[in-house]
Motif scaffolding. Structure first.
Motif, PDB file in Angstrom:
ATOM      1  N   GLY A 194      26.195  37.010  33.839  1.00 27.32           N
ATOM      2  CA  GLY A 194      25.928  35.638  33.411  1.00 27.32           C
ATOM      3  C   GLY A 194      27.058  34.969  32.660  1.00 27.32           C
ATOM      4  O   GLY A 194      27.124  33.740  32.587  1.00 27.32           O
ATOM      5  N   ALA A 195      27.966  35.750  32.068  1.00 27.50           N
ATOM      6  CA  ALA A 195      29.108  35.162  31.364  1.00 27.50           C
ATOM      7  C   ALA A 195      30.158  34.674  32.368  1.00 27.50           C
ATOM      8  O   ALA A 195      30.140  35.051  33.548  1.00 27.50           O
ATOM      9  CB  ALA A 195      29.719  36.188  30.420  1.00 27.50           C
ATOM     10  N   ALA A 196      31.096  33.851  31.897  1.00 27.62           N
ATOM     11  CA  ALA A 196      32.157  33.329  32.764  1.00 27.62           C
ATOM     12  C   ALA A 196      32.951  34.475  33.378  1.00 27.62           C
ATOM     13  O   ALA A 196      33.257  35.463  32.708  1.00 27.62           O
ATOM     14  CB  ALA A 196      33.074  32.415  31.957  1.00 27.62           C
ATOM     15  N   LEU A 197      33.298  34.339  34.647  1.00 23.44           N
ATOM     16  CA  LEU A 197      33.928  35.420  35.396  1.00 23.44           C
ATOM     17  C   LEU A 197      35.415  35.548  35.103  1.00 23.44           C
ATOM     18  O   LEU A 197      36.077  34.578  34.716  1.00 23.44           O
ATOM     19  CB  LEU A 197      33.720  35.197  36.893  1.00 23.44           C
ATOM     20  N   TYR A 198      35.934  36.763  35.313  1.00 22.46           N
ATOM     21  CA  TYR A 198      37.357  37.072  35.169  1.00 22.46           C
ATOM     22  C   TYR A 198      37.930  37.440  36.540  1.00 22.46           C
ATOM     23  O   TYR A 198      37.207  37.939  37.412  1.00 22.46           O
ATOM     24  CB  TYR A 198      37.564  38.261  34.220  1.00 22.46           C
ATOM     25  N   PRO A 199      39.236  37.252  36.732  1.00 22.21           N
ATOM     26  CA  PRO A 199      39.836  37.541  38.041  1.00 22.21           C
ATOM     27  C   PRO A 199      40.098  39.020  38.264  1.00 22.21           C
ATOM     28  O   PRO A 199      40.245  39.806  37.323  1.00 22.21           O
ATOM     29  CB  PRO A 199      41.155  36.754  38.002  1.00 22.21           C
ATOM     30  N   CYS A 200      40.175  39.369  39.538  1.00 17.03           N
ATOM     31  CA  CYS A 200      40.522  40.727  39.962  1.00 17.03           C
ATOM     32  C   CYS A 200      42.031  40.857  40.135  1.00 17.03           C
ATOM     33  O   CYS A 200      42.724  39.877  40.427  1.00 17.03           O
ATOM     34  CB  CYS A 200      39.858  41.061  41.296  1.00 17.03           C
ATOM     35  N   GLY A 201      42.516  42.074  39.985  1.00 14.37           N
ATOM     36  CA  GLY A 201      43.905  42.396  40.279  1.00 14.37           C
ATOM     37  C   GLY A 201      43.967  43.594  41.208  1.00 14.37           C
ATOM     38  O   GLY A 201      42.951  44.052  41.732  1.00 14.37           O
ATOM     39  N   ASP A 202      45.163  44.085  41.438  1.00 20.64           N
ATOM     40  CA  ASP A 202      45.358  45.261  42.283  1.00 20.64           C
ATOM     41  C   ASP A 202      45.480  46.510  41.411  1.00 20.64           C
ATOM     42  O   ASP A 202      46.063  46.473  40.330  1.00 20.64           O
ATOM     43  CB  ASP A 202      46.619  45.112  43.133  1.00 20.64           C
TER      44      ASP A 202
END
Length: 247
Positions: A194-202
């Motif tokens: 439910g919280a704001a999303l964070y980006p994925c990395g490699d």
């Protein structure tokens, strides 16, 4: 079911909770375990109604039991004591073990993580077929906001191998991620509650990463643990199995 980083009281938390309720009507789970950050921004009792009781009402009113882990936001008020004292979160203490039908949930406080305590909690007893470990800060995460927690490796993976752990579930990074089998153990991050999303990395260890709001639906079979990542709408967007040691 498993959810993490959810207790905002905002619309996205309600969306995930409603999907959990619809899923439960068809798939019938009665236990929800959390990977922490159950109440934003600080775990204060004055936020319980907006951040937990209202969004999760359709689960709580239908007999679903919560068993929560503490996250870094939860401990900002009186070191997490308001949540520890609230029976609805199901926390017997900061570190505790729950057993259900051969599945042992080892739920630990990682703010900070007491490794000696965790090691003692990992002792098995007769009837333990699967071991699932849950705490907030991730051992392996490809997220670019926090990523893997410094200082956890290689000690924790080595401990988990020796103690026969099958699946490790963490939060903190607001995304979904799962590793390849690492010495047969799967490590998953479920922080999209439910919280704001964070980006994925490699990352070399990563099998799948997605910045999506979701919960996990977990079924323990005699020969495997099957996990599905369920989004707010639509079909599960990922699934994996933890094969374990085939006891």
């Amino acid at each position: 079911a498993v959810i993490g980083d959810f207790g905002t009281g905002a619309q996205l938390e309600y969306d995930v909770a409603r999907r959990m309720c619809r899923w439960r009507r068809r798939h019938g789970f009665r236990l929800v375990v959390t990977t922490g950050d159950n109440v934003y921004p600080d775990g204060g009792r004055d936020r319980f109604r907006a951040a937990f009781f209202r969004p999760m009402r359709c689960l709580l009113e239908n007999g679903v039991r919560f068993r929560a882990a503490l996250g870094n936001h939860d401990v900002r008020t009186n070191n997490g004591r308001p949540e520890l004292r609230e029976p609805a979160f199901g926390m017997e203490s900061r570190n505790y073990v729950v057993r259900r039908n051969g599945v042992r949930f080892v739920i630990a406080n990682s703010t900070p993580l007491r490794r000696d305590r965790l090691r003692r909690m990992l002792r098995t007893r007769e009837g333990d077929r699967w071991t699932v470990v849950l705490f907030h800060h991730p051992v392996f995460s490809p997220g670019t906001t926090y990523g893997s927690t410094p200082g956890y490796r290689p000690e924790l993976p080595r401990m988990f191998r020796r103690k026969g752990v099958d699946l490790v579930l963490n939060g903190h990074d607001h995304l979904y991620a799962v590793t390849k089998p690492l010495r047969r153990i799967r490590y998953a991050v479920t922080g999209g509650g439910g919280a704001a999303l964070y980006p994925c990395g490699d990352a070399w260890f990563s099998e799948r990463c997605a910045a999506r709001h979701h919960f996990l639906y977990v079924v323990a079979w005699p020969d495997r643990i099957a996990v599905r990542a369920v989004p707010v709408a639509g079909r599960p967007f990922d699934r994996f199995t933890a094969e374990g040691r085939a006891p």
